[in-house]
Design a protein around this motif. Structure first.
Motif, mmCIF file in Angstrom:
data_model
loop_
_atom_site.group_PDB
_atom_site.id
_atom_site.type_symbol
_atom_site.label_atom_id
_atom_site.label_comp_id
_atom_site.label_asym_id
_atom_site.label_seq_id
_atom_site.Cartn_x
_atom_site.Cartn_y
_atom_site.Cartn_z
ATOM 1 N N GLN A 188 0.801 -1.217 0.000
ATOM 2 C CA GLN A 188 0.000 0.000 0.000
ATOM 3 C C GLN A 188 0.836 1.269 0.000
ATOM 4 O OE1 GLN A 188 -3.733 0.189 2.158
ATOM 5 N NE2 GLN A 188 -3.146 -1.718 3.155
ATOM 6 N N VAL A 189 2.048 1.182 0.523
ATOM 7 C CA VAL A 189 2.929 2.347 0.580
ATOM 8 C C VAL A 189 4.273 1.918 0.024
ATOM 9 C CG1 VAL A 189 4.096 4.001 2.092
ATOM 10 C CG2 VAL A 189 1.735 3.318 2.563
ATOM 11 N N LYS A 190 4.771 2.671 -0.938
ATOM 12 C CA LYS A 190 5.978 2.220 -1.622
ATOM 13 C C LYS A 190 6.990 3.343 -1.783
ATOM 14 C CE LYS A 190 7.465 -0.498 -5.591
ATOM 15 N NZ LYS A 190 8.344 -1.290 -4.704
ATOM 16 N N GLN A 191 8.229 3.049 -1.424
ATOM 17 C CA GLN A 191 9.344 3.944 -1.696
ATOM 18 C C GLN A 191 10.168 3.278 -2.780
ATOM 19 O OE1 GLN A 191 9.944 4.378 2.927
ATOM 20 N NE2 GLN A 191 11.186 5.924 1.941
ATOM 21 N N SER A 192 10.148 3.843 -3.944
ATOM 22 C CA SER A 192 10.730 3.159 -5.103
ATOM 23 C C SER A 192 12.251 3.235 -5.130
ATOM 24 C CB SER A 192 10.154 3.725 -6.401
ATOM 25 O OG SER A 192 10.313 5.128 -6.419
ATOM 26 N N SER A 193 12.830 4.187 -4.407
ATOM 27 C CA SER A 193 14.296 4.303 -4.404
ATOM 28 C C SER A 193 14.847 3.755 -3.105
ATOM 29 C CB SER A 193 14.719 5.762 -4.538
ATOM 30 O OG SER A 193 14.284 6.294 -5.756
ATOM 31 N N PRO A 194 15.571 2.639 -3.163
ATOM 32 C CA PRO A 194 16.145 2.112 -1.924
ATOM 33 C C PRO A 194 17.293 2.961 -1.392
ATOM 34 C CG PRO A 194 16.731 0.719 -3.787
ATOM 35 C CD PRO A 194 15.787 1.743 -4.306
ATOM 36 N N SER A 195 17.923 3.746 -2.277
ATOM 37 C CA SER A 195 19.043 4.561 -1.817
ATOM 38 C C SER A 195 19.134 5.843 -2.619
ATOM 39 C CB SER A 195 20.351 3.777 -1.912
ATOM 40 O OG SER A 195 20.635 3.459 -3.252
ATOM 41 N N LEU A 196 19.779 6.834 -1.996
ATOM 42 C CA LEU A 196 19.963 8.148 -2.621
ATOM 43 C C LEU A 196 21.231 8.757 -2.048
ATOM 44 C CD1 LEU A 196 18.731 10.593 -4.247
ATOM 45 C CD2 LEU A 196 17.667 11.298 -2.099
ATOM 46 N N THR A 197 22.058 9.319 -2.926
ATOM 47 C CA THR A 197 23.267 10.016 -2.480
ATOM 48 C C THR A 197 23.200 11.462 -2.938
ATOM 49 O OG1 THR A 197 24.590 7.996 -2.571
ATOM 50 C CG2 THR A 197 25.783 10.076 -2.560
ATOM 51 N N VAL A 198 23.462 12.369 -1.996
ATOM 52 C CA VAL A 198 23.382 13.801 -2.264
ATOM 53 C C VAL A 198 24.651 14.461 -1.740
ATOM 54 C CG1 VAL A 198 22.095 15.904 -1.656
ATOM 55 C CG2 VAL A 198 20.867 13.806 -2.196
#
Lengths: 113, 113
Positions: free
Chosen positions: A3-13
């Motif tokens: 029901q709730v989805k975060q499509s990016s497992p990782s992010l670098t900034v």
């Protein structure tokens, strides 16, 4: 179903940049949307939340944007710092019910200096 | 901010044994929750509890699970008997009302052998 989805497992900034974390949801009944920060071996801690009657909420460097028609909400972190490095969990719920939260899988944010 | 404590932090137990996970919620909170996170998956709602009663439970809350908070002491999750698939991190949370922030503990890591 998920029901709730975060499509990016990782992010670098890069330090000083804007971190944008995204979350999609399915259930039209959700009226509460939240972002939690989770350090390794530590409690998920609420960062910021918003109810469905607003589409934006700011708190310091944090802003939540809610797009109800698109069933999407995001967390923007401005002036990102190395100490922002953590796993971020989005969560949604229907507060009129039992207040159970439905969590996404999490996005690991790394802010590099 | 308000703290939720969980005891123990880690527990290893043989399959078929009983285990009790303890949660010390925020002192004036009235609503209590358990969530389960299997390694690599998202946190999932198990149960919530108010005024001595279960309000809602998910399909993950098997018959072998029970919750109670006798006389305002710890809020407990008991699993009897345990099964291999019960291995997970169990997070406790509490809130003042259904509309208020849920504060989470650091989790108990349960390993069933």
């Amino acid at each position: 179903g998920q029901q709730v989805k975060q499509s990016s497992p990782s992010l670098t900034v890069q330090e000083g940049g804007i971190s944008i974390l995204n979350c999609d949801y399915e259930n039209d009944m959700f009226d509460y949307f939240a972002w939690y920060k989770k350090y390794p071996d530590n409690s998920p801690t609420l960062l910021i939340s918003v109810r469905s009657n607003v589409d934006k909420r700011e708190d310091g460097r944090l802003t939540v944007f809610l797009n109800k028609s698109g069933k999407h909400f995001s967390l923007h972190i401005t002036a990102s710092q190395p100490e922002d490095t953590a796993v971020y969990l989005c969560a949604a719920g229907a507060q009129g019910g039992s207040a159970k939260l439905i969590f996404g899988e999490g996005t690991k944010l790394t802010v590099s200096s | 901010g308000p703290k939720v404590l969980q005891i123990p932090s880690h527990q290893i137990i043989d399959m078929g044994q009983m285990v009790t996970l303890n949660c010390d919620p925020v002192s004036n909170h009235l609503y209590f929750y358990w969530y389960k996170q299997i390694l690599g998956q998202q946190m999932e709602f198990l149960v919530n509890f108010y005024n001595g009663k279960v309000m809602e439970k998910s399909k993950l809350f098997k018959d072998q699970f029970s919750v109670e908070r006798p006389d305002g002491s710890y809020f407990t999750l008991k699993i009897q008997p345990t099964a291999l698939e019960d291995s997970a991190v169990y997070f406790c949370a509490s809130s003042l009302s259904l509309a208020d922030t849920q504060y989470f503990g650091p989790g108990t890591r349960l390993l069933v052998l």
